[in-house]
Design a protein around this motif. Structure first.
Motif, PDB file in Angstrom:
ATOM      1  N   MET A   1      -6.800   5.226   4.510  1.00 34.47           N
ATOM      2  CA  MET A   1      -7.575   4.732   3.363  1.00 34.47           C
ATOM      3  C   MET A   1      -8.199   3.374   3.650  1.00 34.47           C
ATOM      4  SD  MET A   1      -8.840   5.481   0.481  1.00 34.47           S
ATOM      5  CE  MET A   1      -7.983   6.913  -0.152  1.00 34.47           C
ATOM      6  N   LEU A   2      -7.503   2.526   4.399  1.00 34.66           N
ATOM      7  CA  LEU A   2      -8.080   1.233   4.788  1.00 34.66           C
ATOM      8  C   LEU A   2      -9.327   1.450   5.642  1.00 34.66           C
ATOM      9  CD1 LEU A   2      -4.980  -1.012   5.599  1.00 34.66           C
ATOM     10  CD2 LEU A   2      -6.513  -1.207   3.637  1.00 34.66           C
TER      11      LEU A   2
ATOM     12  N   ARG B   1     -10.879  -5.226  -0.768  1.00 34.01           N
ATOM     13  CA  ARG B   1     -10.917  -3.880  -0.173  1.00 34.01           C
ATOM     14  C   ARG B   1      -9.516  -3.253  -0.160  1.00 34.01           C
ATOM     15  NH1 ARG B   1     -15.801  -2.578   2.537  1.00 34.01           N
ATOM     16  NH2 ARG B   1     -17.233  -4.328   2.448  1.00 34.01           N
TER      17      ARG B   1
ATOM     18  N   LEU C   1      -5.462   5.362  -3.398  1.00 35.54           N
ATOM     19  CA  LEU C   1      -4.471   6.050  -2.567  1.00 35.54           C
ATOM     20  C   LEU C   1      -3.939   7.354  -3.158  1.00 35.54           C
ATOM     21  CD1 LEU C   1      -2.382   3.349  -0.736  1.00 35.54           C
ATOM     22  CD2 LEU C   1      -3.400   5.373   0.258  1.00 35.54           C
TER      23      LEU C   1
ATOM     24  N   GLU D   1     -11.237   4.064   5.314  1.00 40.72           N
ATOM     25  CA  GLU D   1     -12.240   4.594   4.371  1.00 40.72           C
ATOM     26  C   GLU D   1     -12.964   3.467   3.626  1.00 40.72           C
ATOM     27  OE1 GLU D   1     -13.037   7.728   4.085  1.00 40.72           O
ATOM     28  OE2 GLU D   1     -11.306   8.999   4.449  1.00 40.72           O
ATOM     29  N   VAL D   2     -12.254   2.358   3.368  1.00 42.29           N
ATOM     30  CA  VAL D   2     -12.890   1.240   2.643  1.00 42.29           C
ATOM     31  C   VAL D   2     -13.445   0.189   3.626  1.00 42.29           C
ATOM     32  CG1 VAL D   2     -11.542   1.575   0.524  1.00 42.29           C
ATOM     33  CG2 VAL D   2     -10.696  -0.015   2.255  1.00 42.29           C
TER      34      VAL D   2
ATOM     35  N   ALA E   1      -8.461   0.124  -1.961  1.00 48.13           N
ATOM     36  CA  ALA E   1      -7.728   1.173  -1.231  1.00 48.13           C
ATOM     37  C   ALA E   1      -6.469   1.563  -1.996  1.00 48.13           C
ATOM     38  CB  ALA E   1      -7.370   0.677   0.170  1.00 48.13           C
TER      39      ALA E   1
ATOM     40  N   LEU F   1       0.823  -1.215   0.000  1.00 50.94           N
ATOM     41  CA  LEU F   1       0.000   0.000   0.000  1.00 50.94           C
ATOM     42  C   LEU F   1       0.859   1.268   0.000  1.00 50.94           C
ATOM     43  CD1 LEU F   1      -2.748  -1.192   2.459  1.00 50.94           C
ATOM     44  CD2 LEU F   1      -3.249  -0.249   0.210  1.00 50.94           C
TER      45      LEU F   1
END
Length: 207
Positions: free
Chosen positions: A116-117, A143, A151, A119-120, A147, A94
């Protein structure tokens, strides 16, 4: 020479989600690969243009395309496990994305990936960052891939049947997430599928 896709025409506006529907083998994924310029050595675009924000992708150099992929245009594949490197932790994979496309530190990239993780809707993002792909479920892998695609805040997201490998319950969560992404991030999306039910739930137009 075998033509795979003939007379294809599509316009996607900013923030719009368009469904690309067709039977297996009709060339849906080929269109996505053409947009990304991932045609391989035995494929090519014979005529026409692929314009992104007014510029023809076919006229760009390989360096320009490399800068565009992942930052401005991102793709999410059908099989999440195939998109992830089994020998690296999910966190390592990531943080590569923002570090490759933006001039930011490893710590900053780590924090952004963690956010972001969240967010998903991944439960316990910190634990997931330390995990390898085989240690998490198919739904969580997908997911993570989504993400990863988001990003660098791309303008266009290509989703190539992102729920096919998942069970029905997990599919529903991913579909909801995709609709949410479009709304929250204003990302234009091309959603490739043969599932009209999913297209109905996520897309504003169908091609």
């Amino acid at each position: 020479e075998i033509p795979a896709v003939i007379d294809f025409n599509l316009t996607v506006m900013a923030g719009e989600t368009i469904g690309l529907v067709g039977e297996s083998g009709c060339g849906k994924s080929t269109v996505a690969m053409a947009i990304m310029q991932y045609m391989g050595t035995n494929g090519g675009i014979k005529s026409g243009s692929i314009r992104f924000k007014g510029r023809d992708l076919r006229q760009m150099s390989s360096d320009e395309l490399r800068a565009l992929r992942g930052s401005e245009i991102a793709m999410i594949y059908q099989e999440p496990f195939a998109a992830l490197n089994p020998s690296m932790t999910l966190g390592e994979q990531l943080i590569e994305v923002p570090m490759a496309h933006e001039n930011i530190s490893k710590d900053e990239a780590f924090e952004r990936a963690l956010t972001m993780l969240g967010e998903v809707h991944v439960p316990d993002p910190k634990r997931l960052m330390d995990s390898y792909p085989h240690q998490v479920s198919g739904g969580q892998q997908q997911r993570v891939v989504i993400a990863m695609g988001l990003l660098s805040n791309p303008s266009l997201l290509l989703l190539d049947e992102p729920t096919t490998a998942l069970d029905v319950t997990v599919q529903a969560g991913i579909v909801k997430l995709i609709a949410e992404i479009s709304e929250r991030f204003g990302t234009a999306q091309i959603y490739i599928s043969h599932n009209l039910g999913l297209i109905l739930e996520t897309c504003s137009r169908v091609c």
